[in-house]
Write an enzyme that holds these catalytic residues in place. Structure first.
Site, PDB file in Angstrom:
ATOM      1  N   GLU A  52      51.935 100.411  73.276  1.00 30.56           N
ATOM      2  CA  GLU A  52      50.837  99.883  72.463  1.00 30.56           C
ATOM      3  C   GLU A  52      51.301  99.254  71.154  1.00 30.56           C
ATOM      4  O   GLU A  52      50.673  98.323  70.639  1.00 30.56           O
ATOM      5  CB  GLU A  52      49.811 100.986  72.175  1.00 30.56           C
ATOM      6  N   PHE A 114      40.354 116.128  75.437  1.00 29.11           N
ATOM      7  CA  PHE A 114      41.576 115.507  75.951  1.00 29.11           C
ATOM      8  C   PHE A 114      41.717 114.082  75.402  1.00 29.11           C
ATOM      9  O   PHE A 114      40.784 113.289  75.487  1.00 29.11           O
ATOM     10  CB  PHE A 114      41.541 115.488  77.483  1.00 29.11           C
ATOM     11  N   GLN A 115      42.860 113.803  74.841  1.00 28.34           N
ATOM     12  CA  GLN A 115      43.179 112.497  74.248  1.00 28.34           C
ATOM     13  C   GLN A 115      42.207 112.079  73.147  1.00 28.34           C
ATOM     14  O   GLN A 115      41.888 110.906  72.995  1.00 28.34           O
ATOM     15  CB  GLN A 115      43.294 111.418  75.330  1.00 28.34           C
ATOM     16  N   LYS A 164      33.694 106.307  75.074  1.00 26.26           N
ATOM     17  CA  LYS A 164      33.693 105.889  76.474  1.00 26.26           C
ATOM     18  C   LYS A 164      32.285 105.766  77.060  1.00 26.26           C
ATOM     19  O   LYS A 164      31.975 104.820  77.780  1.00 26.26           O
ATOM     20  CB  LYS A 164      34.511 106.904  77.279  1.00 26.26           C
ATOM     21  N   MET A 486      71.772  97.234  57.322  1.00 24.57           N
ATOM     22  CA  MET A 486      71.188  97.244  55.978  1.00 24.57           C
ATOM     23  C   MET A 486      71.299  98.635  55.350  1.00 24.57           C
ATOM     24  O   MET A 486      71.547  98.768  54.150  1.00 24.57           O
ATOM     25  CB  MET A 486      69.734  96.771  56.032  1.00 24.57           C
TER      26      MET A 486
HETATM   27  C1  TPP Z   1      60.859 101.570  62.104  1.00 21.61           C
HETATM   28  C2  TPP Z   1      61.888 101.538  61.035  1.00 21.61           C
HETATM   29  N1  TPP Z   1      62.712 102.593  60.859  1.00 21.61           N
HETATM   30  C3  TPP Z   1      63.664 102.562  59.875  1.00 21.61           C
HETATM   31  C4  TPP Z   1      63.786 101.484  59.057  1.00 21.61           C
HETATM   32  C5  TPP Z   1      64.837 101.468  57.956  1.00 21.61           C
HETATM   33  N2  TPP Z   1      65.795 100.385  58.188  1.00 21.61           N
HETATM   34  C6  TPP Z   1      65.735  99.201  57.548  1.00 21.61           C
HETATM   35  S1  TPP Z   1      66.920  98.120  58.040  1.00 21.61           S
HETATM   36  C7  TPP Z   1      67.575  99.236  59.091  1.00 21.61           C
HETATM   37  C8  TPP Z   1      68.773  98.897  59.936  1.00 21.61           C
HETATM   38  C9  TPP Z   1      68.460  97.909  60.992  1.00 21.61           C
HETATM   39  O1  TPP Z   1      69.546  97.794  61.890  1.00 21.61           O
HETATM   40  P1  TPP Z   1      69.705  96.526  62.814  1.00 21.61           P
HETATM   41  O2  TPP Z   1      68.454  96.255  63.525  1.00 21.61           O
HETATM   42  O3  TPP Z   1      70.926  96.693  63.642  1.00 21.61           O
HETATM   43  O4  TPP Z   1      69.886  95.361  61.750  1.00 21.61           O
HETATM   44  P2  TPP Z   1      71.103  95.030  60.766  1.00 21.61           P
HETATM   45  O5  TPP Z   1      70.732  95.509  59.404  1.00 21.61           O
HETATM   46  O6  TPP Z   1      72.315  95.739  61.301  1.00 21.61           O
HETATM   47  O7  TPP Z   1      71.239  93.547  60.820  1.00 21.61           O
HETATM   48  C10 TPP Z   1      66.864 100.450  59.053  1.00 21.61           C
HETATM   49  C11 TPP Z   1      67.212 101.668  59.822  1.00 21.61           C
HETATM   50  C12 TPP Z   1      62.873 100.422  59.270  1.00 21.61           C
HETATM   51  N3  TPP Z   1      62.867  99.331  58.505  1.00 21.61           N
HETATM   52  N4  TPP Z   1      61.960 100.453  60.277  1.00 21.61           N
END
Ligand code: TPP
Ligand code: MG
Length: 580
Positions: A52, A114-115, A164, A486
């Site tokens: 979803e 439920f749900q 529903k 990052m």
């Molecule tokens: C759902 C979610 N969880 C955690 C984060 C924190 N976060 C920001 S950037 C990042 C790393 C992303 O890794 P990747 O997709 O490999 O991109 P890169 O920075 O390596 O280019 C994380 C964990 C986020 N933005 N969104």
């Protein structure tokens, strides 16, 4: 048409009458009467996603690229809660969505049935508005209001939660649809106050060091044309937020690039040193201001925004103008038309020269693509440049969240609005691929690329199956640095290089095989020498989804980068140099 219809049939008719052509969703118990009514009509196409969250991101990508509201349908409980991240993503970026959620039968509400989840309560902080339907007869009116609220004023997601039993065949109603919605307590101000517009005009004509700081509000109001006209008439430099990229053509000399956390040196310096900031559809968030107490202290500020709550929220402004960016900019242009003789471009010349010097000193290196590193490793920036070159800057580019997102924002030069589709406000990993699906449904013939990272893509990877079912020829550009890049960058810079849980110990999947097992084409690129040809090959396969998995230098950081709690002029320029 039957005179008497069920609630589910009324819902389908109302969605159609509200202009819905495509629905993204996933069925379940509480939504089964609705799915049955869907089955028995052919006006609206339904796209079955695999999760979803992806339904909402797809509807969101559809909305961002087309300008039309996105529509979602999910079941109660886990279906509804799975949708929340997508709803919050759209809310933070002011994207118009209508999300229909099934609910347990009305007599069961509050019994831990439920749900059962209190979707109204759960979604409240992340929606523009929500409705719990209480009578089947209300469905057409509520749908009409939901679309009006989602798309007017500052756009946003609206949830309609439907028990529903109100969709079964026991409840019959006379269907009619009222398009002219009037809500007494909700009346967006579009026009802008004429007195404030005049005050703004005076400041615009006086300024010697102006900057136009424009954001997503220019794109959502389709005000790009007005923005371009204004910048050209006044000869003002323009910077865009992450959400505003494309509203002003990147190839124009007056364009400073993105500003903020990873903005260009010249954009941040221009903001910091300006004497006038014209903020248009941008909200002075923390990624832009850094420490608000040190933000552009010499500048007078004009703020045009449709949402009165955005004004003076973070930065006090001199001239607030509540209104549609399109309408207000047009009014300013009309007034300027009569004051053409007062426009003195000469007095801004030294400012343009100053900006040129900044760009020369520390601007982005746009020749990177041609520079081979000694170890043949590919730089992530080179991936974006190769993508830009191959698509001639004319693709829809969605992105996930992380370093790859910032590199895409910096190095893909967007010429048109609604081409750059990313989660700016919430920063939702997992957004890129489903958003690309939504874009491809809105523009079946267009080139759609999803710039992602090996971390983000795994958050909605299951949608590769949806892409096969509907034959979506998306190009996935996986900027693979084998790390949560990052996070790693922050740990390198601020936590003495302690890489706590930001790498995967060689446990990444073989993305080529993974793509192939989903029925798509997978390609691996490891060396600089292969990059351009692989990119070419990938985009040649116009009718196939291609997963291009590119190993990049894992040690690369995104620069410039603002130093926290300081001003916009306090930037790390590379691993060794900073401005303070
Ligand atoms: C759902 C979610 N969880 C955690 C984060 C924190 N976060 C920001 S950037 C990042 C790393 C992303 O890794 P990747 O997709 O490999 O991109 P890169 O920075 O390596 O280019 C994380 C964990 C986020 N933005 N969104
Ligand atoms: Mg990564």
């Amino acid at each position: 048409m039957k005179n008497r219809v069920s609630g589910a049939e009324a819902l389908m008719l109302a969605l159609k009458d509200a202009g819905t052509e495509i629905l993204f969703g996933y069925p379940g118990g509480a939504a089964l009467y609705i799915y049955d009514a869907l089955f028995q009509q052919d006006a609206i196409k339904h796209i079955l996603v695999r999760h979803e969250q992806a339904a909402v991101h797809a509807a969101d990508g559809y909305a961002r690229s087309s300008g039309k509201p996105g529509v979602v349908i999910v079941t109660s409980g886990p279906g509804a809660t799975n949708a929340i991240t997508g709803i919050a993503t759209a809310f933070m970026d002011s994207i118009p969505l209508v999300v229909i959620s099934g609910q347990v039968r009305a007599p069961l509400i509050g019994t831990d049935a439920f749900q059962e989840t209190d979707m109204i309560g759960v979604s409240r902080p992340v929606v523009k508005h929500n409705f719990l339907v209480q009578k089947a007869e209300d469905i057409p009116d509520i749908i009409s209001k939901a679309f009006y609220i989602a798309t007017s004023g500052r756009p946003g997601p609206v949830v309609v939660d439907i028990p529903k039993d109100l969709t079964d065949s026991n409840h019959q109603l006379n269907y009619s649809f009222n398009k002219d919605v009037h809500i007494r307590s909700y009346q967006p101000q579009n026009e802008g106050h004429p007195g404030q517009i005049k005050r703004a005009l005076k400041l615009l004509l006086e300024s010697k060091q102006p900057v136009i700081y424009s954001g997503g509000g220019v794109i959502s109001a389709n005000a790009s044309e007005e923005l371009i006209e204004l910048a050209r008439i006044l000869d003002f430099p323009v910077t865009n937020t992450l959400m505003g990229l494309g509203a002003y053509p990147a190839s124009d000399d007056r364009f400073l690039g993105m500003l903020g956390m990873h903005g260009t040196y010249e954009a941040n310096m221009a903001m910091h040193n300006s004497d006038l900031i014209l903020a248009v559809g941008a909200r002075f968030d923390d990624r832009i201001t850094n420490d608000p107490a040190k933000f552009a202290l010499k500048a007078k500020k004009i703020h045009i925004d449709i949402d009165p709550a955005s004004i003076d929220k973070i930065i006090d402004v001199d001239v607030p103008i509540v209104g549609s960016t399109k309408i207000v900019l047009r009014k300013i242009l009309n007034l300027l038309e009569k004051k053409k003789d007062k426009i003195d471009k000469k007095k801004i010349e030294p400012w343009h020269l100053k900006i040129k010097t900044w760009r020369k000193e520390h601007g982005l290196n746009h020749d990177l693509l041609e520079e081979k590193s000694s170890n043949s490793k590919i730089l992530p920036q080179q991936v974006i440049q190769a993508l830009y070159q191959e698509t001639k800057g004319d693709a829809f580019v969605t992105s996930d969240v992380g370093q790859h997102q910032m590199f895409a924002a910096q190095y893909y030069k967007f010429e048109k609005p609604r081409r750059w589709i990313n989660s700016g406000g919430l920063g939702t990993m997992g957004f890129g691929l489903p958003a690309a699906m939504g874009v491809q449904f809105a523009f079946p013939e267009a080139t759609v690329a999803c710039v992602t990272g090996e971390g983000s893509i795994q958050m909605c990877i299951q949608e590769l199956s949806t892409c096969l079912q509907y034959g979506l020829p998306i190009k996935i550009i996986n900027v693979n640095n084998a790390a949560l890049g990052m996070v790693k960058q922050w740990q390198d810079m601020q936590y003495d290089g302690r890489l706590s849980q930001s790498t995967y110990q060689d446990s990444l999947p073989d993305f080529v095989k993974l793509a192939e097992s989903y029925g798509h084409v997978g390609m691996k690129v490891k060396k600089y020498e292969e990059l351009k040809s692989a990119m070419k090959e990938c985009f040649k396969l116009t009718d196939k989804l291609v997963f291009l998995d590119i190993d990049v230098d894992p040690d690369e950081h995104v620069y410039p980068m603002l130093e926290a709690s300081m001003s916009l002029a306090d930037m790390h320029l590379d691993k060794k140099n900073k401005t303070w």
